[in-house]
Write an enzyme that holds these catalytic residues in place. Structure first.
Site, short mmCIF file in Angstrom:
data_model
loop_
_atom_site.label_atom_id
_atom_site.label_comp_id
_atom_site.label_asym_id
_atom_site.label_seq_id
_atom_site.Cartn_x
_atom_site.Cartn_y
_atom_site.Cartn_z
N MET A 28 0.84 -1.20 0.00
CA MET A 28 0.00 0.00 0.00
C MET A 28 0.88 1.25 0.00
SD MET A 28 -3.42 -0.93 2.06
CE MET A 28 -2.78 -0.72 3.72
N HIS A 32 9.01 1.12 3.13
CA HIS A 32 10.05 1.14 4.17
C HIS A 32 10.92 -0.10 4.03
CE1 HIS A 32 7.53 -1.79 6.19
NE2 HIS A 32 6.54 -0.92 6.29
N GLY A 34 10.96 -2.86 5.48
CA GLY A 34 10.23 -4.14 5.41
C GLY A 34 9.85 -4.47 3.98
N HIS A 35 9.31 -3.46 3.28
CA HIS A 35 8.96 -3.65 1.86
C HIS A 35 10.22 -3.92 1.03
CE1 HIS A 35 5.63 -0.77 3.19
NE2 HIS A 35 4.96 -1.85 2.83
N GLN A 59 -10.13 -2.60 2.23
CA GLN A 59 -9.60 -3.31 3.41
C GLN A 59 -9.53 -2.42 4.65
OE1 GLN A 59 -5.73 -4.20 1.41
NE2 GLN A 59 -4.88 -3.94 3.45
N VAL A 174 10.76 -7.23 9.53
CA VAL A 174 11.89 -6.32 9.68
C VAL A 174 11.57 -5.32 10.79
CG1 VAL A 174 13.31 -4.57 8.52
CG2 VAL A 174 12.47 -6.57 7.25
N SER A 183 6.34 -0.33 10.10
CA SER A 183 4.98 -0.23 9.58
C SER A 183 4.78 1.17 9.05
CB SER A 183 3.98 -0.51 10.70
OG SER A 183 2.68 -0.07 10.31
P1 AMP Z 1 1.51 -2.85 3.51
O1 AMP Z 1 2.07 -1.85 2.54
O2 AMP Z 1 1.56 -2.40 4.93
O3 AMP Z 1 0.18 -3.42 3.08
O4 AMP Z 1 2.51 -4.07 3.46
C1 AMP Z 1 2.84 -4.68 2.23
C2 AMP Z 1 3.58 -5.95 2.53
O5 AMP Z 1 4.75 -5.66 3.28
C3 AMP Z 1 2.75 -6.92 3.37
O6 AMP Z 1 2.99 -8.24 2.90
C4 AMP Z 1 3.30 -6.72 4.74
O7 AMP Z 1 3.17 -7.86 5.57
C5 AMP Z 1 4.76 -6.45 4.44
N1 AMP Z 1 5.39 -5.76 5.56
C6 AMP Z 1 4.92 -4.65 6.19
N2 AMP Z 1 5.72 -4.35 7.23
C7 AMP Z 1 6.70 -5.28 7.26
C8 AMP Z 1 7.83 -5.51 8.10
N3 AMP Z 1 8.10 -4.73 9.13
N4 AMP Z 1 8.61 -6.59 7.83
C9 AMP Z 1 8.32 -7.40 6.79
N5 AMP Z 1 7.29 -7.23 5.96
C10 AMP Z 1 6.48 -6.18 6.19
#
Ligand code: AMP
Length: 278
Positions: A28, A32, A34-35, A59, A174, A183
């Site tokens: 979305m 960061h 994590g992505h 969602q 991460v 996040s």
């Molecule tokens: P989002 O943009 O928050 O919907 O996240 C997109 C993808 O990145 C989803 O599969 C999340 O689980 C993953 N994601 C978000 N935060 C983290 C993190 N801290 N570590 C690993 N994956 C993450």
């Protein structure tokens, strides 16, 4: 060069000419580290990497959460470029949900507890958009974060049941150096809440430590977790769970793989985290 595409037609045309296997990273935005890890993994395992950036209104169970979700396309595109992503698909809402769109993908039992109970409609929105993205991209593999452990389970169930050939791969969470899971929502934390937020990790590590020490009572493990959270007055606890690792049913006794998870509000910002047990 990363190509930024806006329409289903552009995406289909571009992907037809790109080498397989294709790895997909749905996001979305407000990218960061994590992505980035997901993109890196996708790139290392596939010939073509596709990242989608779409703040999916379906969602969000709270309109205010959707409105204030952070967005910055320019920055996101630069990050995708730096990660060597081949295609960024950043569609408008009508491109994902064209006029007359009237289908919901609704996953059963595994989508009901925890985030499903706390956020009505959330997983319908997730499963629906991911089914559309899987169909549009026909990826060989798709990468998701273990931070959203229930989401991974819901998507796996959906892909299996709908006979979608995309392999769903979960990647480790991460974290910041103080343990807070990265996040996009962390940006909304006030300095005091940001300082308090690592309590989620500490609480889950307390459960892990008790489990490592042989504790197998679900209630005892939930209590250990709750006690750590209770010591942080800024933390407004939504749930503490110790559940079966494949069904997410709450456990009286932990006898196989389990998942400890928490959801906690700091002001208007709701954070989740989890720790696998066993
Ligand atoms: P989002 O943009 O928050 O919907 O996240 C997109 C993808 O990145 C989803 O599969 C999340 O689980 C993953 N994601 C978000 N935060 C983290 C993190 N801290 N570590 C690993 N994956 C993450």
């Amino acid at each position: 060069m990363t190509r930024v595409l806006r329409t289903r037609a552009e995406l289909r045309d571009a992907l037809a000419a790109m080498p397989r296997p294709i790895g997909l990273v749905p996001t979305m935005g407000w990218l960061h580290e994590g992505h980035r890890e997901l993109m890196e993994r996708a790139r290392s395992e596939n010939a073509t990497t596709v990242v989608t950036i779409f703040v999916n209104p379906r969602q969000f169970n709270e309109a205010a959460d959707y409105t204030r979700y952070p967005r910055n396309e320019v920055r996101d595109f630069a990050i995708a470029e730096a990660e060597g992503v081949d295609v960024v698909f950043a569609p408008a809402i009508e491109e994902v949900y064209p006029p007359g769109f009237d289908t919901t993908v609704s996953v059963g039992a595994v989508a009901r507890p925890l985030e499903g109970a706390a956020r009505p409609g959330h997983f319908d929105g997730v499963a629906t958009v991911v089914a559309i993205l899987f169909e549009l991209v026909h990826a060989d593999r798709a990468y998701f974060g273990q931070k959203d452990a229930q989401q991974v389970m819901v998507i796996r169930q959906m892909a299996r049941d709908l006979a979608i050939g995309t392999e769903v791969i979960a990647c480790p969470t991460v974290r910041e150096s103080d343990g807070l899971a990265l996040s996009s929502r962390n940006v909304h934390l006030s300095p005091a809440d940001r300082a308090a937020a690592p309590v989620l990790r500490r609480a889950l590590l307390a459960a892990r430590e008790a489990w490592d020490g042989g504790e197998r009572s679900g209630d005892a493990l939930r209590t250990v977790t709750r006690d750590v959270l209770a010591a942080e007055p800024r933390a407004d606890v939504a749930y503490v769970s110790v559940a079966d690792g494949s069904t997410l049913a709450e456990l009286d006794r932990v006898s196989g793989p389990a998942l400890a998870s928490v959801a906690v509000r700091f002001g208007a910002t709701r954070l989740i985290d989890n720790e696998p047990l066993g």
